[in-house]
Write a protein that holds these residues in place. Structure first.
Motif, PDB file in Angstrom:
ATOM      1  N   VAL A  69      19.831   2.552  32.683  1.00  0.00           N
ATOM      2  CA  VAL A  69      19.580   2.361  31.258  1.00  0.00           C
ATOM      3  C   VAL A  69      20.601   3.124  30.417  1.00  0.00           C
ATOM      4  O   VAL A  69      20.768   2.850  29.247  1.00  0.00           O
ATOM      5  CB  VAL A  69      18.138   2.809  30.909  1.00  0.00           C
ATOM      6  N   GLU A  70      21.306   4.044  31.053  1.00  0.00           N
ATOM      7  CA  GLU A  70      22.298   4.855  30.355  1.00  0.00           C
ATOM      8  C   GLU A  70      23.245   3.998  29.541  1.00  0.00           C
ATOM      9  O   GLU A  70      23.659   2.928  29.972  1.00  0.00           O
ATOM     10  CB  GLU A  70      23.129   5.644  31.370  1.00  0.00           C
ATOM     11  N   GLY A  71      23.601   4.469  28.376  1.00  0.00           N
ATOM     12  CA  GLY A  71      24.528   3.740  27.528  1.00  0.00           C
ATOM     13  C   GLY A  71      23.834   2.726  26.625  1.00  0.00           C
ATOM     14  O   GLY A  71      24.457   2.151  25.746  1.00  0.00           O
ATOM     15  N   SER A  72      22.545   2.506  26.852  1.00  0.00           N
ATOM     16  CA  SER A  72      21.805   1.596  25.976  1.00  0.00           C
ATOM     17  C   SER A  72      21.623   2.264  24.626  1.00  0.00           C
ATOM     18  O   SER A  72      21.551   3.483  24.525  1.00  0.00           O
ATOM     19  CB  SER A  72      20.425   1.291  26.555  1.00  0.00           C
ATOM     20  N   HIS A  73      21.566   1.450  23.619  1.00  0.00           N
ATOM     21  CA  HIS A  73      21.397   1.973  22.273  1.00  0.00           C
ATOM     22  C   HIS A  73      20.231   1.263  21.610  1.00  0.00           C
ATOM     23  O   HIS A  73      20.198   0.037  21.572  1.00  0.00           O
ATOM     24  CB  HIS A  73      22.677   1.759  21.464  1.00  0.00           C
ATOM     25  N   ARG A  74      19.273   2.039  21.118  1.00  0.00           N
ATOM     26  CA  ARG A  74      18.140   1.449  20.408  1.00  0.00           C
ATOM     27  C   ARG A  74      18.524   1.269  18.947  1.00  0.00           C
ATOM     28  O   ARG A  74      18.904   2.210  18.281  1.00  0.00           O
ATOM     29  CB  ARG A  74      16.912   2.343  20.524  1.00  0.00           C
ATOM     30  N   ASP A  75      18.426   0.046  18.477  1.00  0.00           N
ATOM     31  CA  ASP A  75      18.761  -0.253  17.094  1.00  0.00           C
ATOM     32  C   ASP A  75      17.559  -0.929  16.454  1.00  0.00           C
ATOM     33  O   ASP A  75      17.276  -2.101  16.715  1.00  0.00           O
ATOM     34  CB  ASP A  75      19.991  -1.159  17.032  1.00  0.00           C
ATOM     35  N   TYR A  76      16.851  -0.188  15.629  1.00  0.00           N
ATOM     36  CA  TYR A  76      15.642  -0.717  15.013  1.00  0.00           C
ATOM     37  C   TYR A  76      15.953  -1.561  13.773  1.00  0.00           C
ATOM     38  O   TYR A  76      15.053  -1.986  13.069  1.00  0.00           O
ATOM     39  CB  TYR A  76      14.692   0.431  14.658  1.00  0.00           C
ATOM     40  N   ASN A  77      17.221  -1.810  13.533  1.00  0.00           N
ATOM     41  CA  ASN A  77      17.621  -2.654  12.411  1.00  0.00           C
ATOM     42  C   ASN A  77      18.038  -4.042  12.880  1.00  0.00           C
ATOM     43  O   ASN A  77      18.639  -4.790  12.122  1.00  0.00           O
ATOM     44  CB  ASN A  77      18.765  -1.995  11.632  1.00  0.00           C
ATOM     45  N   LYS A  78      17.724  -4.370  14.111  1.00  0.00           N
ATOM     46  CA  LYS A  78      18.029  -5.684  14.656  1.00  0.00           C
ATOM     47  C   LYS A  78      16.820  -6.183  15.436  1.00  0.00           C
ATOM     48  O   LYS A  78      16.178  -5.419  16.147  1.00  0.00           O
ATOM     49  CB  LYS A  78      19.234  -5.623  15.587  1.00  0.00           C
ATOM     50  N   PHE A  79      16.553  -7.473  15.295  1.00  0.00           N
ATOM     51  CA  PHE A  79      15.449  -8.089  16.016  1.00  0.00           C
ATOM     52  C   PHE A  79      15.945  -9.332  16.736  1.00  0.00           C
ATOM     53  O   PHE A  79      16.913  -9.958  16.318  1.00  0.00           O
ATOM     54  CB  PHE A  79      14.293  -8.432  15.063  1.00  0.00           C
ATOM     55  N   PHE A  80      15.244  -9.711  17.792  1.00  0.00           N
ATOM     56  CA  PHE A  80      15.679 -10.763  18.691  1.00  0.00           C
ATOM     57  C   PHE A  80      14.524 -11.737  18.908  1.00  0.00           C
ATOM     58  O   PHE A  80      13.395 -11.316  19.159  1.00  0.00           O
ATOM     59  CB  PHE A  80      16.083 -10.096  20.010  1.00  0.00           C
ATOM     60  N   HIS A  81      14.803 -13.022  18.775  1.00  0.00           N
ATOM     61  CA  HIS A  81      13.782 -14.054  19.001  1.00  0.00           C
ATOM     62  C   HIS A  81      14.394 -15.149  19.881  1.00  0.00           C
ATOM     63  O   HIS A  81      15.478 -15.652  19.588  1.00  0.00           O
ATOM     64  CB  HIS A  81      13.333 -14.645  17.657  1.00  0.00           C
ATOM     65  N   VAL A  82      13.702 -15.496  20.948  1.00  0.00           N
ATOM     66  CA  VAL A  82      14.161 -16.560  21.836  1.00  0.00           C
ATOM     67  C   VAL A  82      13.293 -17.785  21.578  1.00  0.00           C
ATOM     68  O   VAL A  82      12.068 -17.704  21.653  1.00  0.00           O
ATOM     69  CB  VAL A  82      14.044 -16.145  23.322  1.00  0.00           C
TER      70      VAL A  82
END
Length: 117
Positions: A69-82
């Motif tokens: 998981v290292e290097g992952s970045h949590r960005d709460y200003n982006k959302f994802f919908h499939v």
């Protein structure tokens, strides 16, 4: 996170290329565990995540290990919908709602339409 009822035989051919299946229900984990055993895919594992997880980042560390998981970045200003063809995702409603709130964070929508869509 697969929806078990939408998995096809063609999808199952890709199991050999997958390390982890994140599952929304225990039933899905059990079904994939049986398939993994049946196909002898000892390196593939299933992880029950639930329909909602308070901190998916921490769950990923707990289940996959910090090094993966290292290097992952949590960005709460982006959302994802499939989106998909089932209609169960309510993509039109999500998009309509999001477009009425220009102050909301970025929404990325991905999927594929068939020729009939």
């Amino acid at each position: 996170m697969p929806n078990l009822e939408q998995i096809t035989a063609a999808d199952l051919k890709h199991l050999k290329n997958i390390d982890v299946i994140l599952c929304k229900t225990n039933h899905t984990c059990e079904a994939f565990d049986a398939l993994v055993k049946e196909q002898g895919l000892t390196s593939l594992k299933t992880v029950f995540m639930s329909h909602s997880t308070p901190d998916t980042y921490q769950n990923a560390i707990d289940h996959l290990g910090a090094s993966r998981v290292e290097g992952s970045h949590r960005d709460y200003n982006k959302f994802f919908h499939v989106y998909g063809g089932s209609g169960r995702k309510s993509t039109a409603q999500v998009l309509d709602c999001w477009m009425q709130h220009h102050d909301w964070p970025t929404l990325t929508i991905v999927g594929r339409f068939s020729e009939k869509d």
